[in-house]
Write a protein that holds these residues in place. Structure first.
Motif, short mmCIF file in Angstrom:
data_model
loop_
_atom_site.label_atom_id
_atom_site.label_comp_id
_atom_site.label_asym_id
_atom_site.label_seq_id
_atom_site.Cartn_x
_atom_site.Cartn_y
_atom_site.Cartn_z
N PHE A 92 0.84 -1.20 0.00
CA PHE A 92 0.00 0.00 0.00
C PHE A 92 0.88 1.26 0.00
CE2 PHE A 92 -1.95 3.47 2.41
CZ PHE A 92 -3.12 3.66 1.71
N TRP A 96 1.12 4.31 -2.57
CA TRP A 96 0.79 5.66 -2.07
C TRP A 96 1.89 6.65 -2.45
CZ3 TRP A 96 1.55 7.75 3.46
CH2 TRP A 96 0.72 8.85 3.69
N TYR A 101 -1.91 9.12 -4.09
CA TYR A 101 -3.35 8.90 -3.88
C TYR A 101 -3.58 7.76 -2.89
CZ TYR A 101 -4.63 11.65 -8.03
OH TYR A 101 -4.83 12.66 -8.94
N CYS A 102 -4.37 8.04 -1.84
CA CYS A 102 -4.89 6.95 -1.01
C CYS A 102 -6.34 6.72 -1.49
CB CYS A 102 -4.83 7.32 0.47
SG CYS A 102 -5.85 8.72 0.92
N PRO A 103 -7.00 5.65 -1.04
CA PRO A 103 -8.36 5.38 -1.54
C PRO A 103 -9.33 6.55 -1.32
CG PRO A 103 -7.49 3.44 -0.48
CD PRO A 103 -6.49 4.54 -0.22
N THR A 104 -9.29 7.17 -0.16
CA THR A 104 -10.22 8.28 0.13
C THR A 104 -10.01 9.42 -0.87
OG1 THR A 104 -9.65 7.75 2.41
CG2 THR A 104 -11.20 9.54 2.06
N VAL A 107 -11.33 8.65 -4.41
CA VAL A 107 -12.78 8.80 -4.58
C VAL A 107 -13.14 10.29 -4.65
CG1 VAL A 107 -15.06 8.42 -3.54
CG2 VAL A 107 -13.33 6.63 -3.40
N THR A 108 -12.63 11.06 -3.70
CA THR A 108 -13.03 12.47 -3.60
C THR A 108 -12.61 13.27 -4.84
OG1 THR A 108 -12.69 12.26 -1.23
CG2 THR A 108 -12.96 14.49 -2.08
N THR A 109 -11.41 12.99 -5.36
CA THR A 109 -10.92 13.77 -6.50
C THR A 109 -11.62 13.40 -7.81
OG1 THR A 109 -9.06 12.25 -6.69
CG2 THR A 109 -8.64 14.36 -5.58
N PRO A 117 -7.35 11.27 -11.73
CA PRO A 117 -8.05 10.58 -10.64
C PRO A 117 -8.88 9.39 -11.13
CG PRO A 117 -8.34 12.92 -10.43
CD PRO A 117 -7.67 12.70 -11.76
N VAL A 120 -6.46 6.53 -11.59
CA VAL A 120 -6.01 5.99 -10.31
C VAL A 120 -7.16 5.25 -9.61
CG1 VAL A 120 -5.08 6.55 -8.04
CG2 VAL A 120 -4.22 7.75 -10.04
N SER A 123 -7.76 1.94 -11.19
CA SER A 123 -6.71 0.96 -10.89
C SER A 123 -6.77 0.50 -9.43
CB SER A 123 -5.32 1.51 -11.26
OG SER A 123 -5.06 2.71 -10.60
N ILE A 124 -7.25 1.36 -8.54
CA ILE A 124 -7.45 0.92 -7.14
C ILE A 124 -8.53 -0.17 -7.09
CG2 ILE A 124 -8.35 1.62 -4.87
CD1 ILE A 124 -6.83 4.25 -5.19
N ILE A 125 -9.62 0.07 -7.82
CA ILE A 125 -10.69 -0.94 -7.89
C ILE A 125 -10.14 -2.24 -8.47
CG2 ILE A 125 -12.94 -1.51 -8.94
CD1 ILE A 125 -13.04 0.69 -6.78
#
Lengths: 145, 141
Positions: A92, A96, A101-104, A107-109, A117, A120, A123-125
């Protein structure tokens, strides 16, 4: 319904807090992690603010028998340090640092409607589903616990 | 204290209040990676609040975009493939490690959980190493 609206308000406040902190700008995260370059310690103040507040409120809130909108608490109680915890956090952290980018934040961006965003976040999903797939096939997590 | 540091502290305080409300109201840890994963691989009867939380994050992002877009400035410093690799590692690592910056870094450290303190030290150190690598190899301008 109060339960859901509560979650919505938390998300909203969390996102604005992230914005004010500067965390929604990946360059600031990279700057905080850039200890051998141009280190920007600003994120330390964010950590201090968030942990400082919640350290106190956590103890006060847990004095209640139950939460306000729920009958039970959902709080992790495990204590042991496992290879899964350490290896997962290592992977992780590398991600990072590479992206900022962290998960939060990812999502927000999405609300910026910029392409980065979206890449990213997608790719996190993908990474989460990849883990789910490998874990199902090889029982990766239970082997590392 | 510089304005930037002041803002970081104020924003951090807001994050602390947000995760405290999640605990007070819903009795939950605000672990965003697990909230998102719970939507991807849903358990019956445990989905709606997750969507509401995600919509809250997006509404927060949107209100920043409208009122203070400088907070949402996306500064790209690396090529696209590094961004995609970064995200994949973040998603995979958060699942294996049982949490991310919100769940371990904020909520876990606040309740002095040894697991979360270890996780936070590990991912911060790894992040620092990754940034040093990007600088050293010239992959980041």
């Amino acid at each position: 319904m109060t339960y859901n609206i509560g979650a919505l308000i938390v998300g909203l406040l969390f996102a604005i807090g992230l914005g004010v902190s500067g965390i929604l700008q990946p360059a600031k995260i990279i700057g905080f992690l850039d200890v051998f370059g141009k280190w920007n310690p600003a994120l330390l103040f964010t950590m201090a603010g968030a942990v400082g507040v919640h350290f106190i409120t956590y103890k006060l809130i847990r004095k209640r028998k139950t939460p306000m909108f729920s009958k039970e608490w959902f709080i992790p109680t495990r204590q042991e340090i496992t290879p899964a915890l350490v290896i997962g956090s290592l992977i992780f952290g590398i991600g990072w640092g590479l992206g900022g980018y962290c998960p939060t934040v990812s999502v927000t961006t999405l609300a910026s409607f910029e392409i980065r965003p979206i890449i990213v976040f997608a790719s996190i999903i993908f990474g989460m589903l990849l883990f789910g797939f490998i874990d199902k096939k090889m029982h990766l997590k239970s082997k590392l616990e | 204290m510089s304005t930037e540091w002041m803002m970081s502290l104020v924003g951090g305080t807001m994050i602390g209040i947000a995760v405290s409300l999640m605990l007070l109201w819903n009795g939950r840890v605000t672990g965003v990676s697990s909230i998102v994963y719970g939507v991807l691989v849903p358990h019956k009867g445990d989905i709606a609040w997750r969507w509401y939380f995600i919509v809250g994050l997006l509404l927060g992002g949107l209100s920043l975009k409208i009122t203070a877009p400088q907070f949402l400035a996306i500064e790209v410093q690396t090529s696209t493939w590094i961004g995609a690799l970064a995200g994949t590692l973040v998603g995979f690592g958060a699942m294996l490690g049982g949490g991310c910056t919100s769940g371990h870094g904020v909520c876990g450290v606040s309740r002095v959980s040894p697991r979360s303190i270890v996780a936070t030290i590990v991912f911060m150190s790894a992040g620092m190493a990754a940034v040093a690598f990007l600088r050293k190899t010239g992959l980041m301008i």
